[in-house]
Design a protein around this motif. Structure first.
Motif: not given
Length: 321
Positions: A150-152, A127, A147-148
């Motif tokens: 979808d996390r911090k 991902r 970002k890829a």
């Protein structure tokens, strides 16, 4: 390469793991390595390939078997072979988790002939493919990967070897907000874990062995992940060594396709001691149970092979020690 070979390679790493398994925790890393090398070499003689060891136990005058340039196999498909009969000899000697018997295969001429020196590496899973840049600050890489995924950044877990040379990098990672998992030995295992969803490892970064970098790259290519690397020669002799192995630009950023070319490669690893994605060797009366990961790039197949071996029915001495 025929897909049937993938199971033959499972047998190769199983034999290496089982052969050295009885020395886990006994403080004899050289003895364990010798047993694994011998078992792996003999098992190759049963596999229908014409293999050339491009990453192995050292030069011909340094290693009696699985040395660089050695021809192995029973005849068949011409291939390059990268092996580490025990990745983590110290882990085996101390009975610590993370030791594996590992190998990678690609068609002849497709594996980087990596000299035995340091290599800077950064590796991520599918991902985050295309998001890493080894020349960029680690903070920027962490932000891109977060970002890829979808996390911090605070949710990312980064693996590094626990070495003084990484202290500055550790400070940067922690300042960026990410978490760190330090390992004492063996960076192929965490590179593989970075390529598999659900292991809790989101990035591997740092300076480790170049041969291990190629093994990890094959795994990541099979798994759909991404990796960049750069060789780190420490003196003129190592630069000359690179040139002799066909590497003309020692400062080049090596992509995954530089490390392993083409569209056909396989990766196999059998756990010797406990790993968080593989169970270590488990003995019982009359046999042993092994756990292996087998990956093939061409089909994207990833298999976890949980096998039970009966000593009485095995012909190979590796299973009778």
């Amino acid at each position: 390469m025929d897909r049937e070979l993938s199971m033959e390679f499972v047998r190769v790493t199983e034999a290496a793991a089982v052969a050295c398994g009885r020395l886990v925790g006994k403080g004899d890393k050289n003895g364990a390595d010798g047993l694994a090398v011998d078992a792996m070499r003999r098992m190759f003689d049963t596999v229908h390939i014409s293999g050339t060891v491009v990453i192995g136990e050292g030069e011909m005058d340094e290693a009696p078997m699985l040395y660089i340039g050695e021809e192995v196999g029973a005849g068949g498909t011409p291939v390059d072979i990268a092996v580490d009969p025990i990745e983590g000899t110290n882990l085996v000697a101390k009975g610590q988790p993370g030791a594996i018997a590992v190998m990678a295969i690609a068609p002849r001429g497709c594996l980087l002939h990596a000299p035995d020196m340091y290599m800077d590496k950064i590796a991520v899973g599918p991902r985050a493919k295309g998001c890493i840049d080894i020349n960029a600050p680690i903070k920027e890489n962490l932000e891109r990967v977060a970002k890829a995924l979808d996390r911090k950044v605070a949710d990312l877990n980064v693996v590094l070897l626990d070495r003084e040379r990484h202290y500055g990098l550790m400070d940067e990672i922690r300042s960026a907000g990410a978490r760190i998992q330090l390992i004492t030995d063996g960076d192929v295992n965490p590179i593989v874990k970075a390529g598999i969803e659900g292991t809790g490892i989101h990035m591997y970064v740092g300076r480790g062995g170049a041969p291990e970098g190629v093994l990890g790259a094959v795994a990541l290519k099979c798994l759909g992940g991404d990796m960049q690397a750069r060789l780190c020669p420490e003196d003129e002799a190592q630069v000359k060594r690179c040139l002799s192995m066909g590497i003309t630009d020692v400062n080049k950023v090596l992509t995954l396709d530089d490390l392993v070319k083409g569209d056909d490669c396989m990766f196999t690893a059998t756990a010797i001691t406990e790993c968080n994605m593989l169970h270590g060797l488990r003995y019982f009366g009359g046999g042993v149970r092994t756990h292996t990961i087998s990956c093939r790039y061409k089909t994207g197949t990833v298999r976890f092979v949980d096998a039970i071996h009966s000593y009485e029915r095995k012909d190979d001495i590796a299973f009778k020690l």
